[in-house]
Scaffold this active site. Structure first.
Site, PDB file in Angstrom:
ATOM      1  N   ASP A   1       0.797  -1.242   0.000  1.00 14.27           N
ATOM      2  CA  ASP A   1       0.000   0.000   0.000  1.00 14.27           C
ATOM      3  C   ASP A   1       0.824   1.285   0.000  1.00 14.27           C
ATOM      4  O   ASP A   1       1.812   1.391   0.731  1.00 14.27           O
ATOM      5  CB  ASP A   1      -0.872   0.079   1.263  1.00 14.27           C
TER       6      ASP A   1
ATOM      7  N   SER B   1      -0.425   0.080   7.437  1.00 18.23           N
ATOM      8  CA  SER B   1      -0.809   1.262   6.656  1.00 18.23           C
ATOM      9  C   SER B   1      -1.428   2.389   7.475  1.00 18.23           C
ATOM     10  O   SER B   1      -1.996   2.162   8.541  1.00 18.23           O
ATOM     11  CB  SER B   1      -1.804   0.858   5.572  1.00 18.23           C
TER      12      SER B   1
ATOM     13  N   ASP C   1      -5.431   0.688   9.343  1.00 13.62           N
ATOM     14  CA  ASP C   1      -5.333   1.630   8.231  1.00 13.62           C
ATOM     15  C   ASP C   1      -5.992   2.986   8.527  1.00 13.62           C
ATOM     16  O   ASP C   1      -6.891   3.427   7.795  1.00 13.62           O
ATOM     17  CB  ASP C   1      -5.925   1.040   6.932  1.00 13.62           C
TER      18      ASP C   1
ATOM     19  N   GLU D   1     -10.635  -2.884   4.176  1.00 12.29           N
ATOM     20  CA  GLU D   1      -9.292  -2.348   4.362  1.00 12.29           C
ATOM     21  C   GLU D   1      -9.229  -0.949   3.745  1.00 12.29           C
ATOM     22  O   GLU D   1      -9.989  -0.615   2.824  1.00 12.29           O
ATOM     23  CB  GLU D   1      -8.256  -3.262   3.696  1.00 12.29           C
TER      24      GLU D   1
HETATM   25  C1  FRU Z   1      -3.829  -3.787   2.564  1.00 14.19           C
HETATM   26  C2  FRU Z   1      -3.214  -4.173   3.894  1.00 14.19           C
HETATM   27  C3  FRU Z   1      -3.627  -3.223   5.001  1.00 14.19           C
HETATM   28  C4  FRU Z   1      -2.518  -3.378   5.997  1.00 14.19           C
HETATM   29  C5  FRU Z   1      -1.322  -3.516   5.091  1.00 14.19           C
HETATM   30  C6  FRU Z   1      -0.229  -4.390   5.624  1.00 14.19           C
HETATM   31  O1  FRU Z   1      -3.107  -4.247   1.490  1.00 14.19           O
HETATM   32  O2  FRU Z   1      -3.529  -5.509   4.228  1.00 14.19           O
HETATM   33  O3  FRU Z   1      -4.904  -3.494   5.524  1.00 14.19           O
HETATM   34  O4  FRU Z   1      -2.401  -2.282   6.843  1.00 14.19           O
HETATM   35  O5  FRU Z   1      -1.807  -4.053   3.875  1.00 14.19           O
HETATM   36  O6  FRU Z   1       0.877  -4.336   4.781  1.00 14.19           O
END
Ligand code: FRU
Length: 493
Positions: free
Chosen positions: A46, A108, A168, A226
């Site tokens: 991300d 994230s 996130d 997410e």
């Molecule tokens: C989305 C995710 C987020 C998380 C991050 C971990 O791709 O799964 O929800 O914070 O990637 O790398």
């Protein structure tokens, strides 16, 4: 495919030199991108903390240094003056090695500047000794040119009324309001995706749970959301999120989606009233976790960037110990109750040399490694195949069914096929048929902007050395430019 042990995936980075050999190896790959942001080593996913601060753009990405594996995540920092060329600054947030709140990953999040400081909100992914997951919402502060200071305590822990899938944080600053909001992706105990809202008058303290975001009609839409965010655009609100474990007609076997709902957000009642259905953000195969920049200087504008990948999938460069890159930045507008995504106008600066698109006797012209191709499509049957062989066979084909007014992107005839279970063809109806394409190809990606942003198809592709031709059928005016290098291969950890 390589099997990683937990120890290997979650190894702490002690010294940049540990990565030098890996860097040397991957920088020789034929699939390293030339004008897209990509992982310095290992895996990126991300985009995080996208913000305008101190006269430049800052962007971070989720980064696992060791290889193409979702292991220990860091925030890697890059900057740009123009959103076109980018400079590596090195790793910014590292997971705590002493059993801290983010001992198994700095997940994230987002950023907001106040005064001369930039505040970074992220999820501390904590695992107990028995590997039980705990999610914390954490804060770090970055001053001018300095090393980030992590706050010793999280802003808050997980909400016990939901599962530990809470992550996130996107920080939201409403114009004219004296409150800040934070939206967090979550999962209810009966496994439904949702978003939680926290609020505070101060960026650094006093965050309290305001409630679960109500989105009438979307109470049962995937089992986890997410990367949610709410953006204000063209007098409308847009709820962007990634519902997981959901099947959407026309999206093959894909279970993870990035999409949006237009509507109106009432921050008093925490209700997002949808005005229409859920729309897929990008119709291609590889796009997820899109993030919009914070602190834009022009109100009512949104710039979006996404991960060119999808969770739980593998990519051919996994064998080379790296994977992932980001999309080009896109400007968002709203037209006829849909989001319109267009490449940023600044990206025209990348155009270098104009090349001939005159077809040879085989009916093809050669493609350089990185190119922008602009096509005016005239009425009649049309197809354009990228990455074909010299005789025009194979490749990734964009075609339009004139009668049905539907565009199809098919990558099933490329030599290197991957993630076939997700489907190899994507379709999208077009209001007035196909009239315009802007296509950006790089060493291992293609982004297709259809009809001035009516639809976008983003995909990874891994052409072999023979697959570098383009074959056009139908009445069309095609122009093509090589692209300047915009991302320096720079070993900076
Ligand atoms: C989305 C995710 C987020 C998380 C991050 C971990 O791709 O799964 O929800 O914070 O990637 O790398």
């Amino acid at each position: 495919m390589r099997e990683w042990t937990r120890e290997e995936k979650y190894r702490y980075l002690k010294d940049p030199q540990e990565l030098l050999e890996l860097y040397g190896k991957i920088s020789k790959s034929a699939y390293r991108q030339t004008y897209h942001i990509q992982a310095v080593t290992g895996l990126m996913n991300d985009p995080n903390g996208f913000v305008w601060y101190e006269n430049q753009w800052h962007l971070f990405y989720q980064w696992c240094p060791w290889g193409a594996v979702h292991g220990l995540k860091h925030w890697y920092h890059i900057v740009s003056k123009d959103l076109v060329t980018w400079k590596n600054l090195g790793v910014c947030l590292l997971p705590d090695q002493n059993d801290g709140y983010d001992n198994k990953g700095v997940y994230s999040g987002s950023a907001m500047p106040i005064g001369d400081k930039m505040y970074l909100y992220y999820t501390g992914n904590h695992r107990d000794a028995d590997w039980t997951r705990k999610a914390y919402t954490c804060l770090a502060r970055l001053g001018r040119g300095g090393w980030p200071e992590k706050y010793p305590l999280p802003l808050f822990g997980s909400n016990p009324d939901y599962t530990e899938h809470q992550r996130d944080p996107k920080i939201i600053c409403l114009p004219g309001s004296d409150r800040y909001y934070m939206i967090i992706g979550a999962q209810t105990k009966d496994k439904r995706g949702c978003a939680l809202i926290y609020s505070s008058e101060d960026l650094q303290h006093g965050w309290t749970f305001a409630g679960e975001l109500k989105v009438p009609g979307f109470e049962n839409f995937g089992d986890m959301w997410e990367c949610p965010s709410i953006e204000r655009l063209g007098g409308r609100d847009v709820l962007l999120f990634c519902p997981q474990h959901l099947t959407i007609p026309g999206r093959g076997g894909s279970q993870n989606h990035n999409g949006y709902i237009l509507g109106n957000m009432d921050w008093e009642t925490l209700t997002f009233k949808p005005d229409g259905q859920f729309h897929v953000l990008d119709f291609g195969f590889d796009s997820y976790a899109a993030a919009c920049a914070n602190n834009l200087q022009e109100p009512d504008k949104a710039i979006l960037i996404a991960w060119m990948g999808v969770p739980d999938l593998s990519y051919p460069t996994d064998e080379e110990d790296w994977s992932g890159c980001l999309t080009l930045p896109r400007e968002l507008t709203v037209r006829k109750r849909r989001l319109i995504q267009q490449p940023l106008p600044e990206l025209k600066k990348l155009r270098d040399e104009r090349l001939s698109t005159q077809a040879d006797e085989q009916g093809v012209f050669a493609l350089p490694k990185g190119a922008e191709i602009e096509v005016e499509v005239r009425p009649g049957p049309f197809s354009l195949s990228l990455f074909t062989k010299a005789d025009g066979s194979g490749g990734l084909t964009i075609s339009c069914d004139e009668a049905q007014k539907e565009i199809t992107v098919d990558r099933g005839r490329m030599e290197t096929r991957f993630n076939i279970s997700e489907g190899e063809e994507r379709k999208r109806p077009l209001e007035e048929g196909l009239y315009h394409l802007r296509i950006f190809i790089d060493s291992s990606s293609v982004e297709i902007f259809v009809n001035d942003g009516e639809a976008v198809f983003t995909s990874r592709v891994f052409p072999t050395a023979e697959e570098h031709f383009c074959h056009v059928e139908g009445d069309a005016f095609v122009r093509m430019w090589t692209m300047k290098r915009a991302v320096k291969e720079e070993f900076l950890i």
